[in-house]
Write an enzyme that holds these catalytic residues in place. Structure first.
Site, PDB file in Angstrom:
ATOM      1  CG  LEU A 239      -2.123   0.911   1.497  1.00 55.15           C
ATOM      2  CD1 LEU A 239      -3.111   0.236  -0.042  1.00 55.15           C
ATOM      3  CD2 LEU A 239      -2.970   0.562   2.541  1.00 55.15           C
ATOM      4  CG  HIS A 240       3.939   1.250  -2.953  1.00 53.43           C
ATOM      5  ND1 HIS A 240       4.995   0.919  -2.220  1.00 53.43           N
ATOM      6  CD2 HIS A 240       3.665   0.363  -3.888  1.00 53.43           C
ATOM      7  CE1 HIS A 240       5.353  -0.130  -2.824  1.00 53.43           C
ATOM      8  NE2 HIS A 240       4.613  -0.563  -3.708  1.00 53.43           N
ATOM      9  CG  ASP A 241       0.987   6.025  -4.655  1.00 54.61           C
ATOM     10  OD1 ASP A 241       2.191   6.056  -4.262  1.00 54.61           O
ATOM     11  OD2 ASP A 241       0.572   5.862  -5.979  1.00 54.61           O
TER      12      ASP A 241
END
Length: 310
Positions: A239-241
């Site tokens: 879950l980067h952004d």
């Protein structure tokens, strides 16, 4: 009072989750507009995808401005070269003909930041071309920015080259312009976001909310996670952004320290690499807050809590 926020992005699945999280948190974040840039997919698709996410969340009124279709200096077709032309569901399709906002994203950023009655926060979760070009034309913009939260860079291993994270790789010159702008910056690198994994249990909790946006979010994350699972052997995707948005909502979920950061713009072997001076041995001032620790369970609880509001 809600914090004025502009999201600069290249949707992309994890950008989509970040937008949903923002739209579900209107009591805390006042989303002024979304600006899009070529990155995960070409510019027409990033604009189209951003509009679709706003409509999915029940907020079609959100303004979306299309920005730069390519990096500042590098000859690189970004999405076509790196990922191919795909929509949010992963299917290949022709570029859409959806009309773009008449104002260019860079012009919007310059106007909105300079005229804002209070300092604006920028969530920069794609290549940094739009923001860099705004700073080049109007360096004083940084005086009316409360904070820039950036998803980009890697201290150890990259995800598009052995040493470089995708957003910084696509436009390293823009990344260096923004990093050295003097604005207050919090940086969320791969070293942090790789700790925030969409496990089956976490996806099930999102899906169990039962609303159309939550089910769509779970479907997108499940599809998106296949690549990471195959490459890294993890139980889900990363879950980067959404991490920068989660930080704006609940900063206590993250811990970081100030470091000096530079971006490689010369060597093709390490182009776009973020050099984080962990020992403060170089000349530039340690002025970038690099996030080092995250409460991943807390991030997913936050996502579930907020998605229930849509």
């Amino acid at each position: 009072m809600a914090r004025p926020l502009i999201i600069d992005c290249d949707p992309g699945v994890d950008d989509a989750i970040a937008i949903l999280l923002t739209l579900a948190s209107s009591d805390d974040l006042d989303l002024q507009a979304i600006t899009t840039v070529a990155g995960n997919v070409p510019l027409d698709l990033t604009h189209s995808n951003a509009r679709k996410i706003c409509e999915l969340a029940g907020h079609p009124e959100v303004k979306v401005y299309a920005g730069c279709p390519r990096p500042m200096l590098r000859v690189l077709e970004t999405a076509r070269e790196v990922h191919g032309k795909t929509g949010l569901d992963g299917t290949t399709r022709p570029e859409p003909t959806m009309p773009l906002q008449s104002q260019h994203a860079v012009s919007y950023l310059m106007e909105a930041i300079s005229n804002a009655p209070e300092p604006v926060t920028i969530a920069a979760i794609g290549p940094l071309t739009n923001l860099a070009l705004a700073f080049i034309q109007a360096p004083n913009l940084v005086e009316n920015i409360a904070e820039i939260v950036i998803m980009g860079g890697a201290i150890t291993q990259g995800n598009i080259t052995p040493s470089t994270e995708f957003n910084f790789y696509v436009d390293p010159h823009a990344a260096q312009v923004v990093i050295s702008s003097g604005a207050p910056i919090s940086l969320f690198t791969l070293d942090l976001t790789h700790k925030v994994i969409s496990t089956p249990e976490r996806l099930a909790a999102i899906r169990a909310i039962g609303t159309k946006p939550a089910i769509a979010a779970a479907d997108m994350l499940q599809f998106y996670g296949q690549f990471s699972m195959n490459r890294y052997g993890t139980p889900g995707g990363f879950l980067h952004d959404p991490c920068p948005i989660a930080y704006l909502l609940k900063p206590e979920l993250f811990e970081g320290r100030l470091f000096s950061v530079e971006v490689e713009t010369v060597s093709e072997i390490t182009m776009g690499r973020s050099i984080v001076d962990l020992w403060n041995i170089t000349e530039p001032e340690a002025n970038i807050r690099v996030m080092e620790r995250v409460d991943a369970d807390g991030v997913y609880r936050l996502v579930c809590d907020r998605l229930q509001r849509l």
